[in-house]
Scaffold this motif. Structure first.
Motif, PDB file in Angstrom:
ATOM      1  N   PHE A 215       6.935  -6.726   1.000  1.00  0.00           N
ATOM      2  CA  PHE A 215       6.882  -5.689  -0.031  1.00  0.00           C
ATOM      3  C   PHE A 215       5.777  -4.695   0.282  1.00  0.00           C
ATOM      4  N   GLY A 216       6.069  -3.411   0.073  1.00  0.00           N
ATOM      5  CA  GLY A 216       5.082  -2.366   0.281  1.00  0.00           C
ATOM      6  C   GLY A 216       4.845  -1.571  -0.989  1.00  0.00           C
ATOM      7  N   GLY A 217       3.591  -1.233  -1.288  1.00  0.00           N
ATOM      8  CA  GLY A 217       3.245  -0.517  -2.503  1.00  0.00           C
ATOM      9  C   GLY A 217       2.503   0.776  -2.239  1.00  0.00           C
ATOM     10  N   ASN A 218       2.242   1.512  -3.321  1.00  0.00           N
ATOM     11  CA  ASN A 218       1.637   2.845  -3.245  1.00  0.00           C
ATOM     12  C   ASN A 218       0.115   2.844  -3.294  1.00  0.00           C
ATOM     13  N   TYR A 219      -0.506   1.715  -3.591  1.00  0.00           N
ATOM     14  CA  TYR A 219      -1.941   1.721  -3.845  1.00  0.00           C
ATOM     15  C   TYR A 219      -2.701   0.958  -2.766  1.00  0.00           C
ATOM     16  N   LEU A 220      -3.667   1.654  -2.154  1.00  0.00           N
ATOM     17  CA  LEU A 220      -4.495   1.060  -1.109  1.00  0.00           C
ATOM     18  C   LEU A 220      -5.972   1.243  -1.440  1.00  0.00           C
ATOM     19  N   GLY A 221      -6.796   0.332  -0.933  1.00  0.00           N
ATOM     20  CA  GLY A 221      -8.233   0.423  -1.121  1.00  0.00           C
ATOM     21  C   GLY A 221      -8.881   1.337  -0.089  1.00  0.00           C
TER      22      GLY A 221
ATOM     23  N   GLY B 243       1.176   0.751   3.764  1.00  0.00           N
ATOM     24  CA  GLY B 243       1.334   0.170   2.441  1.00  0.00           C
ATOM     25  C   GLY B 243       1.975  -1.194   2.422  1.00  0.00           C
ATOM     26  N   MET B 244       2.261  -1.792   3.591  1.00  0.00           N
ATOM     27  CA  MET B 244       2.855  -3.121   3.626  1.00  0.00           C
ATOM     28  C   MET B 244       1.758  -4.162   3.426  1.00  0.00           C
ATOM     29  N   TYR B 245       1.793  -4.868   2.301  1.00  0.00           N
ATOM     30  CA  TYR B 245       0.692  -5.756   1.944  1.00  0.00           C
ATOM     31  C   TYR B 245       0.666  -7.049   2.755  1.00  0.00           C
ATOM     32  N   ASN B 246       1.765  -7.414   3.391  1.00  0.00           N
ATOM     33  CA  ASN B 246       1.801  -8.635   4.179  1.00  0.00           C
ATOM     34  C   ASN B 246       1.745  -8.369   5.675  1.00  0.00           C
ATOM     35  N   MET B 247       1.578  -7.121   6.072  1.00  0.00           N
ATOM     36  CA  MET B 247       1.440  -6.781   7.488  1.00  0.00           C
ATOM     37  C   MET B 247       0.275  -5.812   7.651  1.00  0.00           C
ATOM     38  N   CYS B 248      -0.866  -6.199   7.127  1.00  0.00           N
ATOM     39  CA  CYS B 248      -2.023  -5.305   7.095  1.00  0.00           C
ATOM     40  C   CYS B 248      -2.915  -5.503   8.311  1.00  0.00           C
ATOM     41  N   TYR B 249      -2.968  -4.505   9.134  1.00  0.00           N
ATOM     42  CA  TYR B 249      -3.901  -4.434  10.245  1.00  0.00           C
ATOM     43  C   TYR B 249      -3.768  -3.042  10.857  1.00  0.00           C
ATOM     44  N   THR B 250      -4.602  -2.742  11.823  1.00  0.00           N
ATOM     45  CA  THR B 250      -4.640  -1.424  12.465  1.00  0.00           C
ATOM     46  C   THR B 250      -4.692  -0.273  11.458  1.00  0.00           C
ATOM     47  N   GLY B 251      -5.464  -0.446  10.394  1.00  0.00           N
ATOM     48  CA  GLY B 251      -5.737   0.659   9.487  1.00  0.00           C
ATOM     49  C   GLY B 251      -4.588   1.085   8.591  1.00  0.00           C
TER      50      GLY B 251
ATOM     51  N   THR C  51      -5.602   0.243   4.365  1.00  0.00           N
ATOM     52  CA  THR C  51      -6.713   0.841   3.635  1.00  0.00           C
ATOM     53  C   THR C  51      -6.672   2.356   3.799  1.00  0.00           C
ATOM     54  N   LEU C  52      -7.373   3.051   2.913  1.00  0.00           N
ATOM     55  CA  LEU C  52      -7.385   4.512   2.902  1.00  0.00           C
ATOM     56  C   LEU C  52      -8.633   5.070   3.560  1.00  0.00           C
ATOM     57  N   SER C  53      -8.445   6.163   4.271  1.00  0.00           N
ATOM     58  CA  SER C  53      -9.553   6.914   4.840  1.00  0.00           C
ATOM     59  C   SER C  53      -9.715   8.226   4.078  1.00  0.00           C
ATOM     60  N   ALA C  54     -10.970   8.575   3.779  1.00  0.00           N
ATOM     61  CA  ALA C  54     -11.265   9.860   3.140  1.00  0.00           C
ATOM     62  C   ALA C  54     -11.712  10.888   4.181  1.00  0.00           C
ATOM     63  N   HIS C  55     -11.287  10.677   5.419  1.00  0.00           N
ATOM     64  CA  HIS C  55     -11.657  11.597   6.503  1.00  0.00           C
ATOM     65  C   HIS C  55     -11.116  12.998   6.254  1.00  0.00           C
ATOM     66  N   VAL C  56      -9.965  13.105   5.579  1.00  0.00           N
ATOM     67  CA  VAL C  56      -9.411  14.401   5.164  1.00  0.00           C
ATOM     68  C   VAL C  56      -9.086  14.335   3.684  1.00  0.00           C
ATOM     69  N   THR C  57      -8.970  15.473   3.036  1.00  0.00           N
ATOM     70  CA  THR C  57      -8.746  15.539   1.591  1.00  0.00           C
ATOM     71  C   THR C  57      -7.313  15.170   1.219  1.00  0.00           C
ATOM     72  N   PRO C  58      -7.049  14.903  -0.062  1.00  0.00           N
ATOM     73  CA  PRO C  58      -5.721  14.426  -0.493  1.00  0.00           C
ATOM     74  C   PRO C  58      -4.593  15.400  -0.170  1.00  0.00           C
TER      75      PRO C  58
ATOM     76  N   VAL D 194      -7.994   4.413  17.392  1.00  0.00           N
ATOM     77  CA  VAL D 194      -8.468   5.073  16.172  1.00  0.00           C
ATOM     78  C   VAL D 194      -7.289   5.219  15.222  1.00  0.00           C
ATOM     79  N   TYR D 195      -7.430   4.715  14.002  1.00  0.00           N
ATOM     80  CA  TYR D 195      -6.323   4.696  13.048  1.00  0.00           C
ATOM     81  C   TYR D 195      -6.760   5.298  11.719  1.00  0.00           C
ATOM     82  N   ALA D 196      -5.800   5.765  10.942  1.00  0.00           N
ATOM     83  CA  ALA D 196      -6.123   6.335   9.629  1.00  0.00           C
ATOM     84  C   ALA D 196      -4.872   6.451   8.774  1.00  0.00           C
ATOM     85  N   THR D 197      -5.024   6.115   7.490  1.00  0.00           N
ATOM     86  CA  THR D 197      -4.008   6.381   6.473  1.00  0.00           C
ATOM     87  C   THR D 197      -4.705   7.191   5.385  1.00  0.00           C
ATOM     88  N   TYR D 198      -4.173   8.368   5.077  1.00  0.00           N
ATOM     89  CA  TYR D 198      -4.826   9.282   4.147  1.00  0.00           C
ATOM     90  C   TYR D 198      -4.143   9.263   2.780  1.00  0.00           C
TER      91      TYR D 198
END
Length: 311
Positions: free
Chosen positions: A146-152, A215-223, A226-233, A262-266
């Motif tokens: 299962f994948g969701g919309n909310y990340l830390g 957003g996949m909660y059971n396959m979490c790795y390589t960034g 989690t969320l990066s604030a490297h760029v704005t929303p 180097v990985y990122a999810t914005y």
């Protein structure tokens, strides 16, 4: 003698139809705005409940849950596994505090039997509290789970920016094997972001052969968890993901990390004009996509010493 007409003329009928069309055109945007306002309120409530669940977890364990239970290179595992069993995150840890005790026990039982994360029983169970109602792609369920919309938030940089074990030294609330305590949030719990939103890619996306793991909660790795604030929303700067594990779209752009590590999810959302976040104090804020980059990055760090203006 004159006879009374019992029907409209064609011109009168066309005028009535035109008036009705104009009224619908005027009312439809208002109806859509009202619906989005209701969805945004529901999304904010989801984030609020996640913030409270995090607080309850902290009360019991004296720390927030780790962002990832393995590092990118599988090193420093908390117990002897191949690494495949450890591809999960905080979203599973707080299930007992979200009235999902039975699901947590099912997942935990598979964990103790060293079942790989992509095969663990219960991985595909949908938890409504992890879904933004404005995102039509949810619920997203694939073979990975299962994948969701909310990340830390892991902080203001991209993931694994500095090489080595940099993923364990992120300056936000969550990273690999993190043990952040409330006392570690020196910037203040009302000034530090805990979790935020992403846009989901429907299963199959633009290519049925590829599963987008953001957003996949059971396959979490390589960034990807989690969320990066490297760029704005809602930026058009693409996320940086593992090769072959993402689908590039206009509402969730992404490129391959290649061999750079180097990985990122914005942060992104379907809410017009910005995204919603929950702060460490469990209060919810709507952050406009026009927010200053310095302010946005500062709000993602727990002890950067930045002066955060009013939201």
């Amino acid at each position: 003698m004159s006879r009374t007409r019992s029907a409209f003329t064609l011109v009168e009928l066309l005028v009535v139809i035109a008036i009705i069309g104009v009224l619908i055109a005027l009312l439809l945007p208002a109806v859509q705005q009202a619906r989005e306002a209701a969805r945004r309120m529901s999304c904010g409530n989801n984030l609020k409940q996640l913030g409270i669940a995090m607080h309850n977890y902290h009360d019991v364990n004296k720390k927030f849950p780790p962002g990832y239970f393995q590092t990118l290179g599988y090193e420093n595992r908390p117990f002897n596994t191949s690494g495949h069993q450890m591809r999960y995150c905080y979203a599973r840890s707080i299930l007992p505090f979200m009235e999902q005790q039975a699901l947590w026990e099912l997942l935990d039982a598979g964990q103790k039997q060293n079942v790989p994360s992509w095969e663990i029983p219960g991985r595909s169970e949908v938890v409504q509290g992890y879904m933004c109602p404005s995102d039509g792609a949810g619920p997203k369920v694939s073979e990975d789970g299962f994948g969701g919309n909310y990340l830390g938030f892991h902080g203001d940089s991209r993931y694994y920016d500095s090489g080595g074990n940099a993923d364990e030294r992120m300056n936000g609330m969550f990273c690999a094997l993190s043990k952040v305590r409330m006392a570690d949030v020196v910037d203040g719990t009302s000034n530090t972001m805990l979790m935020g939103e992403i846009n989901l890619i429907p299963e199959g996306g633009l290519s049925a052969a590829v599963t987008d793991r953001r957003g996949m909660y059971n396959m979490c790795y390589t960034g990807n968890g989690t969320l990066s604030a490297h760029v704005t929303p809602n930026s058009q700067v693409p996320d940086v993901q593992e090769a072959g594990r993402f689908v590039n779209t206009d509402y969730a752009p992404a490129v391959s990390a290649g061999s750079g590590g180097v990985y990122a999810t914005y942060a992104r959302s379907r809410h017009p004009g910005g995204v919603q976040v929950v702060l460490v104090d469990a209060s919810v804020r709507f952050v406009p996509e026009t927010i200053d980059s310095v302010v946005w990055k500062g709000a993602a760090t727990r002890s950067g010493g930045e002066v955060t203006p009013a939201w």
